[in-house]
Design a protein around this motif. Structure first.
Motif, PDB file in Angstrom:
ATOM      1  N   ALA A 138       0.828  -1.205   0.000  1.00 58.90           N
ATOM      2  CA  ALA A 138       0.000   0.000   0.000  1.00 58.90           C
ATOM      3  C   ALA A 138       0.868   1.263   0.000  1.00 58.90           C
ATOM      4  CB  ALA A 138      -0.936  -0.005   1.205  1.00 58.90           C
ATOM      5  N   ARG A 139       1.938   1.226   0.778  1.00 56.05           N
ATOM      6  CA  ARG A 139       2.831   2.392   0.784  1.00 56.05           C
ATOM      7  C   ARG A 139       3.469   2.591  -0.589  1.00 56.05           C
ATOM      8  NH1 ARG A 139       4.072   0.493   6.037  1.00 56.05           N
ATOM      9  NH2 ARG A 139       5.871  -0.662   5.265  1.00 56.05           N
ATOM     10  N   ASP A 140       3.848   1.486  -1.237  1.00 52.54           N
ATOM     11  CA  ASP A 140       4.431   1.604  -2.579  1.00 52.54           C
ATOM     12  C   ASP A 140       3.413   2.175  -3.568  1.00 52.54           C
ATOM     13  OD1 ASP A 140       6.770   0.605  -1.624  1.00 52.54           O
ATOM     14  OD2 ASP A 140       6.405  -1.450  -2.326  1.00 52.54           O
ATOM     15  N   ILE A 141       2.164   1.640  -3.462  1.00 53.31           N
ATOM     16  CA  ILE A 141       1.128   2.144  -4.373  1.00 53.31           C
ATOM     17  C   ILE A 141       0.846   3.622  -4.087  1.00 53.31           C
ATOM     18  CG2 ILE A 141      -1.316   1.951  -4.972  1.00 53.31           C
ATOM     19  CD1 ILE A 141      -1.056  -1.061  -4.607  1.00 53.31           C
ATOM     20  N   ASN A 142       0.778   3.992  -2.820  1.00 49.60           N
ATOM     21  CA  ASN A 142       0.550   5.399  -2.475  1.00 49.60           C
ATOM     22  C   ASN A 142       1.698   6.288  -2.942  1.00 49.60           C
ATOM     23  OD1 ASN A 142      -1.909   4.821  -1.258  1.00 49.60           O
ATOM     24  ND2 ASN A 142      -0.973   4.502   0.770  1.00 49.60           N
ATOM     25  N   MET A 143       2.925   5.754  -2.825  1.00 52.26           N
ATOM     26  CA  MET A 143       4.061   6.521  -3.324  1.00 52.26           C
ATOM     27  C   MET A 143       3.963   6.698  -4.843  1.00 52.26           C
ATOM     28  SD  MET A 143       8.075   5.494  -3.317  1.00 52.26           S
ATOM     29  CE  MET A 143       7.714   4.293  -4.578  1.00 52.26           C
ATOM     30  N   LEU A 144       3.551   5.631  -5.551  1.00 55.97           N
ATOM     31  CA  LEU A 144       3.372   5.736  -6.997  1.00 55.97           C
ATOM     32  C   LEU A 144       2.270   6.748  -7.334  1.00 55.97           C
ATOM     33  CD1 LEU A 144       4.085   4.704  -9.818  1.00 55.97           C
ATOM     34  CD2 LEU A 144       2.396   2.880  -9.497  1.00 55.97           C
ATOM     35  N   GLY A 145       1.174   6.709  -6.540  1.00 61.22           N
ATOM     36  CA  GLY A 145       0.109   7.691  -6.755  1.00 61.22           C
ATOM     37  C   GLY A 145       0.583   9.118  -6.528  1.00 61.22           C
ATOM     38  N   ASN A 146       1.418   9.298  -5.484  1.00 59.49           N
ATOM     39  CA  ASN A 146       1.954  10.641  -5.221  1.00 59.49           C
ATOM     40  C   ASN A 146       2.846  11.120  -6.368  1.00 59.49           C
ATOM     41  OD1 ASN A 146       0.661  10.808  -2.744  1.00 59.49           O
ATOM     42  ND2 ASN A 146       2.395   9.891  -1.625  1.00 59.49           N
ATOM     43  N   MET A 147       3.636  10.195  -6.914  1.00 61.55           N
ATOM     44  CA  MET A 147       4.486  10.576  -8.039  1.00 61.55           C
ATOM     45  C   MET A 147       3.644  10.929  -9.265  1.00 61.55           C
ATOM     46  SD  MET A 147       7.863   8.151  -7.848  1.00 61.55           S
ATOM     47  CE  MET A 147       6.969   6.612  -7.855  1.00 61.55           C
ATOM     48  N   ILE A 148       2.576  10.122  -9.508  1.00 60.45           N
ATOM     49  CA  ILE A 148       1.686  10.436 -10.623  1.00 60.45           C
ATOM     50  C   ILE A 148       1.015  11.788 -10.400  1.00 60.45           C
ATOM     51  CG2 ILE A 148      -0.428   9.732 -11.806  1.00 60.45           C
ATOM     52  CD1 ILE A 148       0.381   6.836 -11.301  1.00 60.45           C
ATOM     53  N   ASN A 149       0.606  12.025  -9.132  1.00 63.51           N
ATOM     54  CA  ASN A 149      -0.017  13.309  -8.802  1.00 63.51           C
ATOM     55  C   ASN A 149       0.947  14.468  -9.038  1.00 63.51           C
ATOM     56  OD1 ASN A 149      -1.847  15.182  -7.905  1.00 63.51           O
ATOM     57  ND2 ASN A 149      -1.530  14.750  -5.732  1.00 63.51           N
ATOM     58  N   GLN A 150       2.208  14.276  -8.627  1.00 69.17           N
ATOM     59  CA  GLN A 150       3.200  15.336  -8.813  1.00 69.17           C
ATOM     60  C   GLN A 150       3.487  15.559 -10.303  1.00 69.17           C
ATOM     61  OE1 GLN A 150       4.443  17.245  -6.373  1.00 69.17           O
ATOM     62  NE2 GLN A 150       5.475  18.444  -7.967  1.00 69.17           N
TER      63      GLN A 150
END
Length: 552
Positions: A138-150
């Protein structure tokens, strides 16, 4: 050049690539998933394995009791069958709960996250408890989402910047087009200054503006103004708008400058402007290495117009207007030169004809004055007849000059005008004048037509005055892209060295050569005493239609 992006996701996550989990099934179940798990007993997967293994053992025991009821193990477990079934049911329920908690619930939350991401909600997060085996995922997916968001935000920022740049460039092109249209529509310098100033004030939202033309380094004349500018300010603009001449290396910051003045100084005490300060944009009108003037635009100092964004536009406008000013200045000089040349030609004509006749008349008046004292009536009448003849001759020459300097090209064009002059010569001299036209159908510029007609006209006038010819021939031929005019007569001819005036040149021949030079033509004058005169004019002039096609 478009920027390229390279993202190291492992570096952004803070993980060492050497610690990545292996993907085979066995290791995925029997190694700890993150650094917070100290042993396998705290893992949800261990609970799933333990429950599955326990249920499997109970099922095997029940199977033994059913298959071999007489076996010692089956007999010893007969008293615990009910408890075993109850335990099996409890373990199954607990297994279902663990499957929901450890597998299905994280999967559903992951599906919800995917739906939010598809809905362009890049702030979505996968929320799992910290003791879940999928918490690190979940942390990896959230980190990927944050990168996509950025990345999405960075893309939107870059897109907005690019959109603003395109809008600014489009506006710059529109302003430049409007200014260029004003330049093309102007008929003289005053109209050029007024139209360009009005266009700039309208497109840049300026409150007022003035244009000053530099005449020498110490004199700057205000040639156009727009807006309610104080007359006192206009009279002393040099004091407030001092612009130094740039050095030979002209840079962008010396082409335009932004200053600040009190609005009362510019617009007076009765001004209705809301701002206390007025920004002044000064643009130098540049042509090559010279500075021809300056445009001063006045803006309310409220920051509504970011003039720094239009630096390249201001430079281009200054260069375009500078070129236009120089063009009109050269046209004015050319017009003045043409007027001077026409005055010179007129003086030449007056000198060669009317002035000589008037001088002769003056001499005759002196003679008749002496004749009156002699009381010789016959001589007096003779001198009076001579004076009357001379006056008639002067009147005839004056009419010839008026006809000569009247605009000669009629609506039928050059050929028809030449034919009219030939017809007049034939009527006045009473001799045959042969005309032959071999030119193709052409339409020349007004300058070429006027000068060719003037040359033909001058030659025919000289023939009428001096040649005593009996036959005249005018031939228009076309050879290898060149137009040729040949005029010849069988008159008395002349020797050029015997008719030169003071300065070494005959005025009439000089006029012919000057006109030929104006259209880049070659003219040859051949004459011998008693052998007639032959004038050969050759020029190459591109027709007007070809010029329009080459520039269109």
């Amino acid at each position: 050049m478009k920027p390229s992006y390279s993202i190291d996701f492992l570096a952004m996550s803070g993980h060492d690539p050497k610690l990545l989990r292996k993907t085979n099934l066995f290791n995925a179940w029997f190694v700890r998933l993150d650094k917070e798990k100290r042993n396998l007993l705290k893992s949800g997967r261990f609970r799933l394995l333990f429950l599955s293994f326990s249920i499997l053992i109970l099922l095997l025991l029940n199977l033994i009791g059913v298959v071999k009821p007489d076996s010692p193990l089956a007999i010893s477990l007969q008293d615990y069958v009910v408890w075993m079934h109850a335990l099996e049911i409890g373990l199954l329920l607990l297994l279902f709960w663990e499957i929901w908690r450890e597998l299905l619930q994280p999967l559903l939350r992951l599906c919800d996250w995917a739906d939010l991401m598809r809905g362009v909600n890049f702030d979505a997060q996968v929320e799992l408890s910290g003791d879940s085996d999928f918490s690190e995922l979940a942390r990896d997916i959230n980190m990927l989402g944050n990168m996509i968001n950025q990345l999405s935000r960075d893309t939107e920022t870059q897109l907005q910047k690019h959109t603003d740049y395109i809008s600014r460039e489009s506006r710059s092109l529109a302003i430049l087009y409007d200014v260029a249209s004003s330049i093309n529509a102007a008929r003289d310098l005053n109209e050029l200054f007024e139209k360009s100033l009005d266009s700039l004030c309208k497109n840049l939202n300026a409150s007022a503006g003035i244009i000053r033309q530099f005449i020498g380094k110490n004199k700057k004349d205000i040639v156009a103004s727009l807006g309610d500018i104080n007359h006192t300010f206009l009279a002393s603009a040099d004091h407030f708008l001092s612009i130094d001449y740039p050095s030979s290396d002209i840079k962008l910051d010396s082409i335009y400058r932004i200053d600040s003045l009190d609005h009362e100084t510019v617009f007076g005490l009765g001004s209705t402007h809301r701002q206390e300060k007025v920004r002044v944009l000064s643009i130098l009108l540049q042509y090559r290495e010279g500075i021809l003037g300056a445009i001063h635009l006045f803006f309310e100092d409220d920051g509504s117009v970011d003039l720094e964004d239009y630096s390249e536009l201001l430079l281009s406008i200054g260069q375009h207007l500078g070129s236009a000013v120089e063009k009109f200045r050269l046209l004015e000089e050319e017009s003045e030169l043409l007027v001077m040349q026409e005055r010179t030609r007129l003086s030449h004509e007056l000198h060669d004809s009317l002035a000589q006749t008037i001088a002769s008349l003056r001499i005759q008046i002196r003679v008749i004055d002496e004749t009156f004292h002699s009381n010789d009536e016959k001589a007096i009448w003779h001198q009076m007849e001579r004076i009357e003849y001379t006056i008639d001759q002067a009147n005839h020459q004056l009419r010839e000059l008026i006809a000569h300097f009247r605009v000669p090209i009629n609506e039928q064009g050059l050929i028809s005008s030449i034919e009219n002059n030939i017809r007049r010569t034939q009527e006045e001299m009473g001799i045959p004048v042969y005309f032959q036209n071999e030119w193709p159908e052409q339409e020349f510029t007004a300058e070429v037509e006027l000068n060719v007609l003037r040359i033909v006209q001058e030659c025919l006038v000289n023939i009428r005055k001096h040649s005593q010819a009996e036959v005249v021939r005018v031939l228009l031929s076309y050879r290898e892209g060149h137009n040729i005019v040949l005029i010849e007569d069988d008159g008395i001819g002349f020797e050029e060295s015997s008719i030169v005036s003071e300065g070494g040149r005959h005025l009439g021949l000089n006029i012919l050569r000057d006109r030929a030079r104006e259209i880049n033509a070659n003219i040859d004058i051949e004459s011998e005493p008693g052998d007639g005169t032959r004038i050969h004019l050759q020029f190459k002039a591109e027709p007007v239609k070809a010029l329009l096609e080459s520039t269109g």
